[in-house]
Scaffold this motif. Sequence first.
Motif, PDB file in Angstrom:
ATOM      1  N   ALA A   1       0.878  -1.303   0.156  1.00  0.00           N
ATOM      2  CA  ALA A   1       0.006   0.031  -0.039  1.00  0.00           C
ATOM      3  C   ALA A   1       0.982   1.395  -0.134  1.00  0.00           C
ATOM      4  O   ALA A   1       1.952   1.323   1.015  1.00  0.00           O
ATOM      5  N   ILE A   2       0.477   2.160  -0.630  1.00  0.00           N
ATOM      6  CA  ILE A   2       1.263   3.333  -0.783  1.00  0.00           C
ATOM      7  C   ILE A   2       0.458   4.776  -0.550  1.00  0.00           C
ATOM      8  O   ILE A   2      -0.697   4.640  -1.002  1.00  0.00           O
TER       9      ILE A   2
ATOM     10  N   VAL B   1      -2.744   0.922  -4.198  1.00  0.00           N
ATOM     11  CA  VAL B   1      -1.863  -0.326  -3.739  1.00  0.00           C
ATOM     12  C   VAL B   1      -1.160  -0.770  -5.240  1.00  0.00           C
ATOM     13  O   VAL B   1      -1.581  -0.487  -6.169  1.00  0.00           O
ATOM     14  N   VAL B   2       0.005  -1.140  -4.979  1.00  0.00           N
ATOM     15  CA  VAL B   2       0.936  -1.781  -6.140  1.00  0.00           C
ATOM     16  C   VAL B   2       1.231  -3.089  -6.028  1.00  0.00           C
ATOM     17  O   VAL B   2       1.162  -3.703  -5.077  1.00  0.00           O
ATOM     18  N   SER B   3       1.395  -3.553  -7.085  1.00  0.00           N
ATOM     19  CA  SER B   3       1.604  -5.044  -7.350  1.00  0.00           C
ATOM     20  C   SER B   3       2.745  -5.396  -8.392  1.00  0.00           C
ATOM     21  O   SER B   3       2.836  -4.841  -9.393  1.00  0.00           O
TER      22      SER B   3
ATOM     23  N   LEU C   1       9.435  -4.089  -5.874  1.00  0.00           N
ATOM     24  CA  LEU C   1       8.785  -3.515  -4.935  1.00  0.00           C
ATOM     25  C   LEU C   1       9.957  -2.965  -3.891  1.00  0.00           C
ATOM     26  O   LEU C   1       9.999  -1.825  -3.452  1.00  0.00           O
ATOM     27  N   ASP C   2      10.995  -3.846  -3.819  1.00  0.00           N
ATOM     28  CA  ASP C   2      12.207  -3.412  -3.020  1.00  0.00           C
ATOM     29  C   ASP C   2      12.618  -2.095  -3.720  1.00  0.00           C
ATOM     30  O   ASP C   2      12.962  -1.047  -2.860  1.00  0.00           O
TER      31      ASP C   2
ATOM     32  N   THR D   1       3.774   0.263   2.697  1.00  0.00           N
ATOM     33  CA  THR D   1       3.523  -0.801   3.543  1.00  0.00           C
ATOM     34  C   THR D   1       3.306  -2.061   3.018  1.00  0.00           C
ATOM     35  O   THR D   1       2.141  -2.184   2.103  1.00  0.00           O
ATOM     36  N   PRO D   2       4.287  -3.172   3.132  1.00  0.00           N
ATOM     37  CA  PRO D   2       3.664  -4.492   2.489  1.00  0.00           C
ATOM     38  C   PRO D   2       2.549  -5.028   3.028  1.00  0.00           C
ATOM     39  O   PRO D   2       2.177  -5.064   4.180  1.00  0.00           O
ATOM     40  N   LEU D   3       1.644  -5.661   2.290  1.00  0.00           N
ATOM     41  CA  LEU D   3       0.560  -6.384   2.589  1.00  0.00           C
ATOM     42  C   LEU D   3       0.886  -7.776   2.815  1.00  0.00           C
ATOM     43  O   LEU D   3       1.845  -8.537   2.274  1.00  0.00           O
ATOM     44  N   ASN D   4      -0.016  -8.392   3.651  1.00  0.00           N
ATOM     45  CA  ASN D   4       0.065  -9.774   3.873  1.00  0.00           C
ATOM     46  C   ASN D   4      -0.502 -10.861   3.044  1.00  0.00           C
ATOM     47  O   ASN D   4      -1.488 -11.414   3.201  1.00  0.00           O
ATOM     48  N   VAL D   5       0.304 -10.749   1.736  1.00  0.00           N
ATOM     49  CA  VAL D   5      -0.367 -11.464   0.755  1.00  0.00           C
ATOM     50  C   VAL D   5       1.107 -12.082   0.087  1.00  0.00           C
ATOM     51  O   VAL D   5       2.125 -11.508   0.360  1.00  0.00           O
ATOM     52  N   ALA D   6       0.909 -13.247  -0.532  1.00  0.00           N
ATOM     53  CA  ALA D   6       2.162 -13.990  -1.080  1.00  0.00           C
ATOM     54  C   ALA D   6       2.414 -13.831  -2.585  1.00  0.00           C
ATOM     55  O   ALA D   6       3.267 -14.995  -3.087  1.00  0.00           O
ATOM     56  N   ALA D   7       1.591 -13.122  -3.270  1.00  0.00           N
ATOM     57  CA  ALA D   7       1.919 -12.989  -4.627  1.00  0.00           C
ATOM     58  C   ALA D   7       1.554 -11.412  -5.240  1.00  0.00           C
ATOM     59  O   ALA D   7       0.843 -10.855  -4.498  1.00  0.00           O
TER      60      ALA D   7
END
Length: 428
Positions: free
Chosen positions: A134-135, A169-171, A177-178, A192-198
């Motif tokens: 999230a941005i 939100v970016v993906s 992302l880093d 803020t990193p999100l609690n998802v795996a992909a």
Amino acid sequence: MTKIGLLFPGQGSQYVGMAKALTDRYAVARRTFEEAADYLGLDVLRLCLEGDKAALTSTANAQPAILTHSVAAYRVWLETHEAIPAVGGGHSLGEFSALACSGALAFEDAVRLVRHRGELMQAAARADDGGMAAITGLTDERLEQLLQDIRSNGTVLVVAGINSAQQRVVSGHRKALDELARRIDGITARLTPLNVAAAFHSPCMADAAAQLKIRLEAMVYHAPSWPVLSNVTGRLHDGNGDRGSIIERLTLQMIEPVQWVACMETMQALGVERTVELGPGSVLTRLWKSFRPGTDSSYSDDPQLFSQTDKTEAPASKQQGDARLADFLPRCLGIAVSTRNNRSESEAYRLGVLEPYKAVERQAAASRERGELPTEEQLRQGWDMLLSVFETKGTEPEERKLRLTALIHETGTEHLFTVPNPNDGGVA
């Protein structure tokens, strides 16, 4: 009459212990999780209550767990409130929850579908090391310029969600992302990193979307009992349950951004004055409050929601006893469908499971419509149906004992039924 909008959260809202208060207090919630266990061959409630964080966060597990929680909360909401929603909307996975609760998809079909969706997304995650974040604090123009610069290195990084006036939100690929995190370090923006795996809602999901479409084309769709919003357009799905439109939008949802601001704008245009979030957490409630400050909002993780009812209350002790008896036949039905079948004889299954189950189902529906408690004869019919189901399905004696003991304890029917020890040679 106040117009209510229902909100259904998406992946990332899961947490270990979710649904405990709901299933501790309401039989219909427990039955919902029992149904999901039967459909999936997975103890979804145990996963929610006891599973370690990694197991619950796994995409293939998180999606059916969240959808089941949302459906359970919706069923409790129907029991405790007499309001019909004006519209429902879900964020990403939550759109499937909304379609299930509205009746556009059967719960059995929906929970199996999102399990498959999660497996496809998990496979895509193994192929591409991706994630989401999230941005806040960046204009759309500045954010898009950063994403373009990083994409020039051949990586995937896109806007995947428009959640509020301030949040995007970016993906994309993890290394992208880093890089984005390094570039905004030291400026006013926040990542803020999100609690998802992909990398959901991005081109990384293209193959998964194509495979999901095959499953979507095999589904049965119905006209919803209330309107449901599409993430892709921010507008309502076709009110007649048009399968072509639903299939197209749910397929595109895998690779397109979630237009959540547009969804909230549509709710506002439809006159929604109050929102109720059904499922784990309160993320969508907070987003709605940022969009419409001062409006009435509540969420199912708040136990006060289900105590707010306009229905006339009977004296507490009588009401509790009546509710326990009224729940006996539905509990029998829930146990029957959630008991694994260890045998394969189709004719025996028809005689020993389907026919007695349907007879009890009719009795339960008739009692509910008349507003009457079941008679002792009807209670015994439900009990006998369970014995027949256990015998036909080849249920182990210990499991029979555990299920029947819980049933009579939770419904206060110890004076009617006796459960012997497994080694006594049967179940009385």
